[in-house]
Design a protein around this motif. Sequence first.
Motif, PDB file in Angstrom:
ATOM      1  N   GLY A 237      34.854  -0.118-117.391  1.00  0.00           N
ATOM      2  CA  GLY A 237      34.089  -0.267-115.788  1.00  0.00           C
ATOM      3  C   GLY A 237      34.343   1.075-115.669  1.00  0.00           C
ATOM      4  O   GLY A 237      34.516   1.439-115.798  1.00  0.00           O
ATOM      5  N   THR A 238      33.658   0.996-114.112  1.00  0.00           N
ATOM      6  CA  THR A 238      33.399   2.035-113.449  1.00  0.00           C
ATOM      7  C   THR A 238      34.702   3.310-113.257  1.00  0.00           C
ATOM      8  O   THR A 238      34.620   4.090-113.849  1.00  0.00           O
TER       9      THR A 238
ATOM     10  N   THR B  43      29.163   0.344-118.985  1.00  0.00           N
ATOM     11  CA  THR B  43      29.576   0.055-117.787  1.00  0.00           C
ATOM     12  C   THR B  43      29.766  -1.967-117.934  1.00  0.00           C
ATOM     13  O   THR B  43      30.516  -2.595-118.020  1.00  0.00           O
ATOM     14  N   ASP B  44      28.769  -1.889-118.367  1.00  0.00           N
ATOM     15  CA  ASP B  44      28.324  -3.641-118.132  1.00  0.00           C
ATOM     16  C   ASP B  44      26.728  -3.216-119.648  1.00  0.00           C
ATOM     17  O   ASP B  44      25.920  -2.595-119.411  1.00  0.00           O
TER      18      ASP B  44
END
Length: 345
Positions: free
Chosen positions: A181-182, A151-152
């Motif tokens: 993204g989530t 996600t990051d």
Amino acid sequence: MKFNVRRVPGIGAVVLLAAALAACSPASSGGSKSDGTGPGGTKKVTIQIDGSAVPYYAPLYAAKEQGYFAKAGLDVTFTYAQGSDIVKNVAAGNVDFGFPNGDSVITAYGKGVKTRVVHTTYQQGIGALLSTGRANISSPADLKGKTVAVTDLGSPNYIQLQAMLKQSGLGLGDVKVKTIGTGAIVDALKNGQVDAIVFSRLRYYALKSAGVDVRQILSDQYLPSFGNVVVASPDKVEKDPKTVKAFDDALDQGLEYTTKDPAAAVDMAVQKYAPTFNGQQKDVTTIIQDVFVKTLWQSDTTRQHGFGHPDEARWQKAIDAQAGFKLIDSGFKAGDLVVKPDALG
């Protein structure tokens, strides 16, 4: 059996499953320290919880609804926020307690935002490498040449991926890393956009229920980490250990209650705190029985010392890993961060 999965807390922004909005919850989504006296002369305190109201927080809710907090002399209010904000609020004394993921607590401490872990509620993290059968991944070594999503790039799951690769003789240059993204990362796996994701192992159940040929490799095998833990400010631990101990003891009773009767605890949590999960009680109970009761809330350490007791060696490995992967500038002693519940008196 169908799992309608949303977002679940743990490991900060990365470990996500079943995030129901708490708009219908009786608990506030704000966050401020409580002062004064509650019903029956109890002491008002506030705990700020990671994410939003979900039934996986049943032990906390059980501690309130079963009267364990009240018997301990506490009138507890639940509020909700993101993990990094929780740590800051606790450190500043804006709230009495926080329930963020342990990885974010380590990162914040390493950057000068100091809190103390007073209850290691989740004995390990819930990160996992999830893949589908078509990717033919049975170990991290099989990731070579594959596309993996996180996600990051600043997330603990990204660090877990690096640890998996390193122990398999690989590096980031051997894989193709995507950030998704989530809300879209699981669909990216289902739709074949990526070969694997490093995310919450709780998503394994949803994917399997949806008929996906899903495989998982737990991140904890390669890098110790922690899900949600209770934190308090150093000042509170030093000047008000009685309240901290009372909170820990009541939470232990909530964990005991939920462990012995997860179905009843889940029903209560859904009815009073997370109504958007109505109809999913059976599915949530299965996850709690299979994951939380067996591996997250309990360990060899808790079986010897009781719920919430820290394994300092595991904490030290998690701290050293963050320093090694440059998530924090330098490491520190686990004993400076973690408080053993029995040391509170």
